[in-house]
Scaffold this motif. Sequence first.
Motif, PDB file in Angstrom:
ATOM      1  N   HIS A 105      39.201  38.340  43.158  1.00 22.43           N
ATOM      2  CA  HIS A 105      38.333  38.596  42.000  1.00 22.43           C
ATOM      3  C   HIS A 105      39.103  39.231  40.847  1.00 22.43           C
ATOM      4  O   HIS A 105      38.920  38.853  39.676  1.00 22.43           O
ATOM      5  N   SER A 106      39.973  40.165  41.147  1.00 17.97           N
ATOM      6  CA  SER A 106      40.616  40.974  40.107  1.00 17.97           C
ATOM      7  C   SER A 106      41.897  40.373  39.557  1.00 17.97           C
ATOM      8  O   SER A 106      42.254  40.640  38.398  1.00 17.97           O
ATOM      9  N   THR A 112      36.487  31.991  41.311  1.00 20.24           N
ATOM     10  CA  THR A 112      35.319  32.668  40.762  1.00 20.24           C
ATOM     11  C   THR A 112      34.475  33.219  41.903  1.00 20.24           C
ATOM     12  O   THR A 112      34.089  32.472  42.817  1.00 20.24           O
ATOM     13  N   THR A 166      33.913  44.637  42.912  1.00 20.99           N
ATOM     14  CA  THR A 166      33.594  45.295  41.641  1.00 20.99           C
ATOM     15  C   THR A 166      34.688  45.050  40.613  1.00 20.99           C
ATOM     16  O   THR A 166      35.753  44.512  40.918  1.00 20.99           O
ATOM     17  N   GLY A 167      34.427  45.494  39.410  1.00 20.47           N
ATOM     18  CA  GLY A 167      35.426  45.434  38.348  1.00 20.47           C
ATOM     19  C   GLY A 167      35.411  44.122  37.594  1.00 20.47           C
ATOM     20  O   GLY A 167      34.744  43.157  37.963  1.00 20.47           O
ATOM     21  N   GLU A 168      36.179  44.093  36.538  1.00 23.25           N
ATOM     22  CA  GLU A 168      36.259  42.909  35.690  1.00 23.25           C
ATOM     23  C   GLU A 168      37.032  41.806  36.385  1.00 23.25           C
ATOM     24  O   GLU A 168      38.057  42.038  37.025  1.00 23.25           O
ATOM     25  N   ALA A 169      36.540  40.595  36.266  1.00 23.29           N
ATOM     26  CA  ALA A 169      37.207  39.452  36.875  1.00 23.29           C
ATOM     27  C   ALA A 169      38.484  39.115  36.125  1.00 23.29           C
ATOM     28  O   ALA A 169      38.601  39.349  34.919  1.00 23.29           O
ATOM     29  N   PRO A 226      41.130  36.923  34.135  1.00 22.94           N
ATOM     30  CA  PRO A 226      40.893  35.837  33.169  1.00 22.94           C
ATOM     31  C   PRO A 226      40.934  34.481  33.861  1.00 22.94           C
ATOM     32  O   PRO A 226      41.797  34.231  34.709  1.00 22.94           O
ATOM     33  N   ARG A 227      39.992  33.626  33.503  1.00 21.70           N
ATOM     34  CA  ARG A 227      39.921  32.313  34.127  1.00 21.70           C
ATOM     35  C   ARG A 227      41.150  31.489  33.757  1.00 21.70           C
ATOM     36  O   ARG A 227      41.542  31.411  32.595  1.00 21.70           O
TER      37      ARG A 227
END
Length: 444
Positions: A79-80, A86, A209-212, A214-215
């Motif tokens: 995730h991080s 995704t 948790t936290g921001e994913a 960048p795709r």
Amino acid sequence: MAAVRFRGKNSFVRLLSGLAAAVVLGGVMAAAPHALVEPAAAATSPDPDSSRPVYRFWSEGYGNSHFYTLDYDDAQNLHSTDGWWTYEGTDFRVWPLENGSCPEATTPVYRFWSPKFTSHFYTVSGSEADALRQGDPNWDAEGVRFCAASEPGPGLTAVYRFWSSAFNKHFYTANASEAERLRTSDPKWAYEGIEMYAPTSGAASPPVTGEAAPRMGCQAPDMSSAIAAHDAARIVRLFGGAGTFRDAVASGRASCVPLDDPALPWVLVNKQNPVSPIDYVPASLTGGLRTEVAGSYADMQRDAAGAGAGSIGLTSGYRSYSTQAGIHRYQVGRLGVEDGERLAARPGYSEHQLGLAADVVACGGGGCGSLYDFAGTSQERWVRENSWRYGWIVRYEQGQTATTGYNAEPWHLRYIGTELARAYHDGGYRTLESFLGAPSAPNY
């Protein structure tokens, strides 16, 4: 839970056995036309208290692949830090291994990985797992990753299994409405039955948790618009650069990237991949080459002369379908089909129709030589060593006929773009097929 996404364009025949919910039609597994019917519950079931939820991820870059893990650190890291995946939340629950064994009244869930199909496969069937281990080289056994119930029971819910021949992927879900939607409304997915049973309650796992991250690649927000605009530079940039782009294409993580779009410089044309559409004509030509690459050829020509290598002449650039038909007819008539087609492509199968190919000759004070005089000249040596700096590669090298289908043609240059040509050179590649991870194409 996020909705399931569907993209892909591969196909293969699976070696699977013991599927109660499938029938064999012509050697290919096909879903039996039944509804989502669960068998009667068993009298007892394993203790749910120690079960934990499975983290579920989806990747368009891996050709609409899903990944399931019980490992929180693995899930948090994906995730991080990994923009190829995704996070979709938790789906069904399973039991972790206890000292390498499954808890009482549960059964192992075997996991396999296929580099060819860039996907995982899970099964509770020991015979199915044995069949893959013993008879299918496409799948690598990764052992038991967690445990589940093989029979229904109190406090258990079904985990439904689907197969897509369009994507070469399996999908698992405990969401009955999601499964019913796939079974009744999406022809890309074939229902294969209930794979396992999962508890509806049990121990909690830490949340992701936290921001994913960048795709990346196919999942980048701007990728669809870049592909629609045939913007090669932006597509490569969204993959993180030429090296990452190449690796993603070759490994199957770039399923969104077309290799048959003649507007893109990496378009693959060989004896198995014709120009598409077959009557394609570049939008603009300058001096016998596509306008956007004519400048790079002129720069190469100028710098070769400036370096003292001599003058390089363009003897053949763009050729129409009809022109190629005449050349093919002449060479086959002169040499026979086998030898003629190692020299001249059939109409609709020539890189020259793209406007991205240049046949060059060595020129001097007495004029220009022929194609067959080019090998061994100072111009040929300079081109071989330096053409990549201008976005060009020598397309048909000595010793590569089994891959390309053509005799060595040191005079035939192909434009693929400056960034990709550098990656091609630095990686030591000798064919565009190997660079793109594509099959050899020695014959039509």
